[in-house]
Design a protein around this motif. Structure first.
Motif, PDB file in Angstrom:
ATOM      1  N   GLY A 195     127.246 -27.955 -23.715  1.00 20.54           N
ATOM      2  CA  GLY A 195     126.776 -27.301 -24.927  1.00 20.54           C
ATOM      3  C   GLY A 195     125.416 -26.657 -24.774  1.00 20.54           C
ATOM      4  N   GLN A 196     124.641 -27.091 -23.777  1.00 26.22           N
ATOM      5  CA  GLN A 196     123.321 -26.520 -23.541  1.00 26.22           C
ATOM      6  C   GLN A 196     123.354 -25.369 -22.543  1.00 26.22           C
ATOM      7  N   SER A 197     124.529 -25.081 -22.000  1.00 22.04           N
ATOM      8  CA  SER A 197     124.632 -24.026 -20.992  1.00 22.04           C
ATOM      9  C   SER A 197     124.471 -22.648 -21.633  1.00 22.04           C
ATOM     10  N   SER A 198     123.632 -21.812 -21.021  1.00 23.22           N
ATOM     11  CA  SER A 198     123.420 -20.464 -21.551  1.00 23.22           C
ATOM     12  C   SER A 198     124.673 -19.612 -21.411  1.00 23.22           C
ATOM     13  N   ARG A 199     125.441 -19.823 -20.360  1.00 22.80           N
ATOM     14  CA  ARG A 199     126.683 -19.062 -20.178  1.00 22.80           C
ATOM     15  C   ARG A 199     127.591 -19.782 -19.200  1.00 22.80           C
ATOM     16  N   ILE A 200     128.821 -20.044 -19.639  1.00 29.66           N
ATOM     17  CA  ILE A 200     129.851 -20.618 -18.782  1.00 29.66           C
ATOM     18  C   ILE A 200     130.777 -19.474 -18.398  1.00 29.66           C
ATOM     19  N   GLU A 201     130.824 -19.135 -17.125  1.00 26.94           N
ATOM     20  CA  GLU A 201     131.558 -17.929 -16.715  1.00 26.94           C
ATOM     21  C   GLU A 201     132.853 -18.237 -15.982  1.00 26.94           C
TER      22      GLU A 201
END
Length: 558
Positions: free
Chosen positions: A271-277
């Motif tokens: 949930g704290q990840s800026s972007r999951i690609e």
């Protein structure tokens, strides 16, 4: 900046960097909708985002956002993605040329695009108004009430102020931050009859003043559920990360009376990840906050109960019942339990780090503290995906980002796509075989001593912000004496319990444990807290769903 108008009316916002096109869109919109809606326009994505933020803080409502695809600095898809975080209920339209239709189609997955409109749209009576009429009708039928704003007054370098902001952000509670040293912050302190010695100060949307609130008090006052609605459930899910949310969605959607219990905020580290690609279905990535918010709303839609700021301290077996004990001594019970407590960041053991945590040194928190990194030299400790995602994200604002990696390279611990992005970002420097020896500063981080493990020499550098991502440890000490764990504290399940061909000690059933079942029948594990798990968002969600399938099997045979 967007044009002002009657604040009592709902807003339709359009943004296009071509002034002529911008005026033409606004003109056509006013002709049809000007008496009912406030038509606002902006000539850059940045200006439009500022407008959306201002409208949000004032409590105004936005019904439709129209954005041109080809804009400098930030294209229309990127703008709508950020606008989605501010006004998730607004209908979204992309203005595009015929040659950009592929991008428009992709945007349907990225930003839940409602429609893409080809330019030119003449005559508007045929190509613009029917589309807007339908979107406005859909919007009016949805819940588009403005979200009240919670106000937080504190010090930038206060650890507790940071924790309060982090708690609100993790739980998708809208808030606005005010420094106690700035005029508006001082005005709020005066209004609350406080002198600023006890901070943070939280003012809820109904005007209630909270002084130095702890998480349970804060959760209850901002509208998060903290008390269970029942004493007994079919399924208790402990942990609100991807595995727990996945389990809650599938459990509730399949008719199980389900309650999810979370210690701090839903989303976990993901949930704290800026972007999951690398998550299936999002080719251009999705932020952890967006994914978490959608999953939480999805679980609630199916009837799952979500409790926040409740710390679980014990698991008891009482016949066919599994009892969960909370830190305040209260309990709930269920037929089955899924342990999805995830992991927490390992602490960096270096002099000065513990004292300055929350005051320039942060574990995770790249999204919460991103604005404070503007123009700063930022250091990130770690070499895994979470560190790489933070580096790429913070490089958009920071003067420079330095990645400090203990190992000899990133290839052993970081996904290839992230390594490529880092190599293509000129403001990111990677220093391998480098460790933090000390952190210094009287009340916030000012300097770091770095040691080159290869050469052995040290270097003193100026630093105001450091983010730490150095691996994870399970939070399972509370299971001591009940659920079997490996030497590192990760929970063992399924085949790991029967590697010698025998069931675990105390196992009384005729069958062996199911794949995700622990040594306690009816108690399952999913996600990162499971021994030898994949430590990926997709696998965690999958294990949450699989655990629910095994819960059904367990309940059918009980």
């Amino acid at each position: 900046m967007a044009q002002a108008a009657n604040p009592a009316r709902t807003v339709i916002l359009t943004v296009d960097d071509d002034p002529g096109v911008s005026r033409a869109v606004a003109r056509d919109l006013r002709r049809r909708y000007g008496e009912t809606y406030r038509i606002m326009r902006a000539e850059s994505a940045e200006s439009a985002l500022d407008t959306l933020r201002e409208l949000k803080l004032r409590g105004d409502v936005v019904a439709v956002i129209l954005a041109d695809y080809r804009m400098p600095h930030m294209n229309g898809i990127e703008f709508l993605e950020q606008g989605l975080d501010i006004y998730p209920g607004a209908r979204r339209v992309l203005l595009t040329a015929y040659s950009d239709t592929d991008a428009a189609i992709d945007a349907i997955n990225i930003v839940d695009l409602d429609y893409y409109l080809l330019k030119p749209w003449d005559p508007p009576e045929e190509k613009l108004y029917p589309i807007l009429d339908d979107l406005l009708e859909t919007w009016r039928a949805s819940d588009h009430r403005p979200v009240p704003i919670t106000k937080v007054v504190g010090h930038r370098w206060s650890s507790r102020s940071w924790k309060v902001r982090e708690f609100l952000a993790c739980n998708q509670v809208p808030y606005r931050w005010y420094s106690a040293d700035e005029p508006e912050g001082r005005r709020l302190l005066v209004a609350a009859e406080q002198n600023g010695e006890r901070l943070p100060l939280v003012i809820t949307p109904d005007g209630t003043v909270l002084v130095e609130p702890d998480d349970p008090e804060l959760a209850a006052r901002v509208g998060l559920a903290t008390t269970p609605a029942a004493d007994f459930y079919d399924l208790v899910v402990i942990g609100g990360g991807p595995a727990g949310l996945g389990a809650a969605v599938y459990g509730a959607s399949e008719g199980l009376r389900t309650v999810l219990v979370e210690r701090s905020g839903t989303g976990g580290q993901a949930g704290q990840s800026s972007r999951i690609e690398n998550y299936l279905g999002f080719p251009d990535g999705v932020s952890g906050a967006q994914l978490t918010d959608r999953a939480r709303r999805q679980a609630a839609k199916f009837g799952a109960e979500i409790l926040t700021a409740r710390e679980v301290t014990g698991l008891e077996i009482n016949g066919a019942s599994r009892t969960i004990r909370f830190s305040d001594g209260s309990t709930i019970a269920a037929h089955s339990v899924i342990l999805a407590t995830g992991v927490t960041y390992r602490q960096l053991e270096a002099p000065g780090v513990a004292r300055l945590t929350g005051s320039g040194i942060y574990y995770g928190s790249a999204l919460t503290e991103a604005a404070a990194c503007q123009g700063q030299d930022v250091y990130i400790v770690g070499g895994a995906n979470s560190a790489g995602q933070a580096a790429v994200y913070l490089a958009r604002r920071a003067k420079s980002v330095t990645l400090l990696v203990r190992g000899t390279s990133l290839s052993a611990t970081m996904s290839h796509y992230l390594i490529q992005q880092i190599e293509d970002t000129p403001d990111i420097t990677v220093r391998t075989r480098t460790v933090v020896e000390t952190a210094r500063g009287p009340d916030h981080l000012e300097q770091l001593t770095l040691r080159d493990a290869s050469a052995g020499h040290t270097e003193l550098v100026d630093a105001q912000m450091m983010f730490v991502f150095i691996g994870a440890a399970p939070m399972t000490d509370w299971l001591e004496g009940t659920v079997l764990r490996d030497s590192r504290g990760f929970i063992m399940a399924g085949p790991d319990l029967t590697s010698d061909g025998h069931p675990p000690a105390g196992w009384e059933l005729d069958r062996p444990p199911y794949h995700l079942e622990t040594n306690i029948p009816g108690v399952f594990v999913a996600g990162d807290v499971r021994a030898e798990s994949a430590k990926r968002v997709a696998s965690a969600v999958g294990e949450g769903a699989m655990a629910v399938m095994l819960v059904h099997r367990y309940l059918d045979q009980s």
